[in-house]
Motif scaffolding. Structure first.
Motif, PDB file in Angstrom:
ATOM      1  N   ARG B   7      -1.026  -1.313   9.670  1.00 17.19           N
ATOM      2  CA  ARG B   7       0.017  -1.783   8.773  1.00 17.19           C
ATOM      3  C   ARG B   7       0.778  -0.593   8.183  1.00 17.19           C
ATOM      4  O   ARG B   7       0.196   0.399   7.765  1.00 17.19           O
ATOM      5  CB  ARG B   7      -0.593  -2.602   7.634  1.00 17.19           C
ATOM      6  CG  ARG B   7       0.478  -3.199   6.756  1.00 17.19           C
ATOM      7  CD  ARG B   7      -0.069  -4.198   5.765  1.00 17.19           C
ATOM      8  NE  ARG B   7       1.080  -4.888   5.172  1.00 17.19           N
ATOM      9  CZ  ARG B   7       1.166  -6.188   5.004  1.00 17.19           C
ATOM     10  NH1 ARG B   7       0.186  -6.959   5.358  1.00 17.19           N
ATOM     11  NH2 ARG B   7       2.247  -6.726   4.487  1.00 17.19           N
ATOM     12  N   SER B   8       2.087  -0.714   8.163  1.00 23.61           N
ATOM     13  CA  SER B   8       2.930   0.355   7.635  1.00 23.61           C
ATOM     14  C   SER B   8       2.983   0.275   6.110  1.00 23.61           C
ATOM     15  O   SER B   8       2.999  -0.803   5.535  1.00 23.61           O
ATOM     16  CB  SER B   8       4.335   0.195   8.216  1.00 23.61           C
ATOM     17  OG  SER B   8       5.248   0.987   7.503  1.00 23.61           O
ATOM     18  N   ASN B   9       3.041   1.442   5.464  1.00 23.94           N
ATOM     19  CA  ASN B   9       3.225   1.412   4.005  1.00 23.94           C
ATOM     20  C   ASN B   9       4.692   1.625   3.634  1.00 23.94           C
ATOM     21  O   ASN B   9       5.027   1.900   2.486  1.00 23.94           O
ATOM     22  CB  ASN B   9       2.306   2.411   3.296  1.00 23.94           C
ATOM     23  CG  ASN B   9       2.477   3.813   3.845  1.00 23.94           C
ATOM     24  OD1 ASN B   9       3.485   4.110   4.478  1.00 23.94           O
ATOM     25  ND2 ASN B   9       1.514   4.671   3.612  1.00 23.94           N
ATOM     26  N   ALA B  10       5.547   1.486   4.648  1.00 22.19           N
ATOM     27  CA  ALA B  10       6.984   1.648   4.420  1.00 22.19           C
ATOM     28  C   ALA B  10       7.555   0.738   3.330  1.00 22.19           C
ATOM     29  O   ALA B  10       8.512   1.133   2.667  1.00 22.19           O
ATOM     30  CB  ALA B  10       7.742   1.442   5.722  1.00 22.19           C
ATOM     31  N   PRO B  11       7.006  -0.491   3.118  1.00 20.19           N
ATOM     32  CA  PRO B  11       7.609  -1.350   2.098  1.00 20.19           C
ATOM     33  C   PRO B  11       7.734  -0.685   0.723  1.00 20.19           C
ATOM     34  O   PRO B  11       8.689  -0.951  -0.008  1.00 20.19           O
ATOM     35  CB  PRO B  11       6.656  -2.554   2.042  1.00 20.19           C
ATOM     36  CG  PRO B  11       6.152  -2.662   3.436  1.00 20.19           C
ATOM     37  CD  PRO B  11       5.989  -1.234   3.898  1.00 20.19           C
ATOM     38  N   ILE B  12       6.791   0.201   0.384  1.00 21.75           N
ATOM     39  CA  ILE B  12       6.873   0.883  -0.913  1.00 21.75           C
ATOM     40  C   ILE B  12       8.176   1.682  -0.983  1.00 21.75           C
ATOM     41  O   ILE B  12       8.973   1.547  -1.917  1.00 21.75           O
ATOM     42  CB  ILE B  12       5.678   1.851  -1.091  1.00 21.75           C
ATOM     43  CG1 ILE B  12       4.368   1.084  -1.053  1.00 21.75           C
ATOM     44  CG2 ILE B  12       5.828   2.658  -2.379  1.00 21.75           C
ATOM     45  CD1 ILE B  12       3.138   1.983  -1.030  1.00 21.75           C
TER      46      ILE B  12
END
Lengths: 254, 122
Positions: B7-12
């Motif tokens: 899962r990417s933490n890009a949403p932050i």
């Protein structure tokens, strides 16, 4: 009356060739092709194959922009060669190359294994939300429910959007525009209950956040699908799921 | 068929980028006009609109503090994210270095803004 031969028009078609068994790298070859105003670039290539060089390889099938086989770079832009006309390049020369961002199998034929793998990974079919028996009848849907996904269902897997996407070019791990449009098509279908499974693809590091909102994918789509829109909607859905996953019940990705 | 990756933490970062972009689009031009054109040239607004005592009072009120913090921090996160992705686009591939430089500077600016806004007092 004018002599038929005199009024016959010719156009130079510059084709990217690559025959792995004899060429160390791709090169451009120019063919002079007689054409009429109603001839597509695909027909030009077929003329070359039939009359000038039978070894030229390219994919095609329907000749009417529905099968998605004949995507090529035509004058540097991703287009369907059956939907692009030679007259629009005359009297200049038209350059035809294999779709950008994909390995070349041979001449204008690209290797599309990466796309097929990704297509399988999103389960591109309806996973029934509430399975029905034959006696219960068909899965009904209102026109409004259909409108939500209809444009995304027009995708013909022609890969023009992948050739247009600079982010896919930089990083082929990126799931890419076409797959996102198809994924969205099933996720927002009122009959489907598979969104939670598909969201893993959206949320992954190879997922939706590789997009930098260039929008060229939607511009080149020959079927007026808007993959950039599917990508954008899923950025929001993915972010929502990222922050709310601990407070919403399982499957909150919807 | 390959399984979905980590899962990417890009949403932050994407959320901060989005919030900063929205804020910049809504009030950026107005801020440029007020601070860069209207006040220095004495147009529209009174000459002392941005005088030290006024601005200090603004920064000491909790609404003013919130506004200044949001503008400084979110604009920085927006810029950091944009620069990070633009570096990737021009071929400087995003390693830890680029990430630290872009997001690190935004983080530093956020911390400093918070620190100073609190140090000014209420």
């Amino acid at each position: 009356m004018a002599d038929v031969a005199e009024t016959r028009k010719f156009i130079e078609i510059e084709v990217l060739r690559y025959r792995p068994e004899q060429d160390s790298e791709p090169f451009l070859q120019i063919f002079e092709v007689p054409f009429t105003d109603d001839m597509s670039v695909l027909q030009g290539l077929q003329y070359i194959k039939d009359y000038l060089d039978g070894s030229l390889s390219f994919r095609w099938s329907c000749r009417m922009a529905i099968c998605g086989s004949c995507g090529m770079m035509i004058d540097g832009k991703p287009r369907l060669s059956c939907k692009t006309f030679l007259r629009d390049f005359h009297p200049g020369r038209v350059r035809v190359e294999a779709l950008a961002h994909f390995p070349i199998e041979r001449d204008l034929v690209i290797v599309m294994d990466d796309f097929i793998d990704k297509l399988e990974s999103i389960k591109p079919y309806i996973i029934a939300k509430e399975p029905r028996t034959l006696e219960q009848g068909e899965y009904l849907q209102t026109p409004a429910e259909r409108d939500v996904y209809e444009q995304f269902s027009s995708c013909i897997n022609c890969l023009l959007c992948y050739a247009a996407c600079p982010q896919y070019g930089l990083n082929p791990e990126f799931v890419g525009p076409g797959i996102m449009a198809l994924l969205h098509r099933y996720n927002v279908d009122s009959r489907d209950g598979g969104a939670a499974q598909r969201m893993d693809v959206v949320n992954a590091e190879e997922g939706v956040f590789n997009c930098t909102a260039v929008g060229y994918c939607s511009e080149v789509c020959p079927k007026h699908v808007d993959p950039a829109n599917a990508v954008n909607q899923n950025k929001t859905l993915s972010a929502k799921d990222y922050f709310l996953r601990f407070v919403t019940p399982k499957g909150g990705a919807r | 068929m390959k399984p979905a990756g980590k899962r990417s933490n890009a949403p932050i970062f994407w959320s901060l980028f989005g919030a900063g972009g929205m804020l910049a689009a809504l009030i950026g031009p107005m801020l440029v006009f007020i601070t860069g054109i209207a006040v220095p040239l004495g147009l529209v607004l009174p000459a002392d609109a941005m005088s030290y005592p006024r601005m200090l009072a603004f920064a000491q009120h909790w609404i003013g503090k919130g506004f200044l913090f949001a503008v400084v921090a979110l604009f920085l996160w927006h810029a950091g994210h944009r620069i990070y992705h633009s570096l990737h686009d021009i071929g400087i591939h995003a390693g830890m270095g680029a990430r630290l430089a872009c997001y690190g500077l935004a983080m530093l600016g956020t911390v400093l803004a918070a620190w100073w806004l609190l140090a000014i007092g209420f």
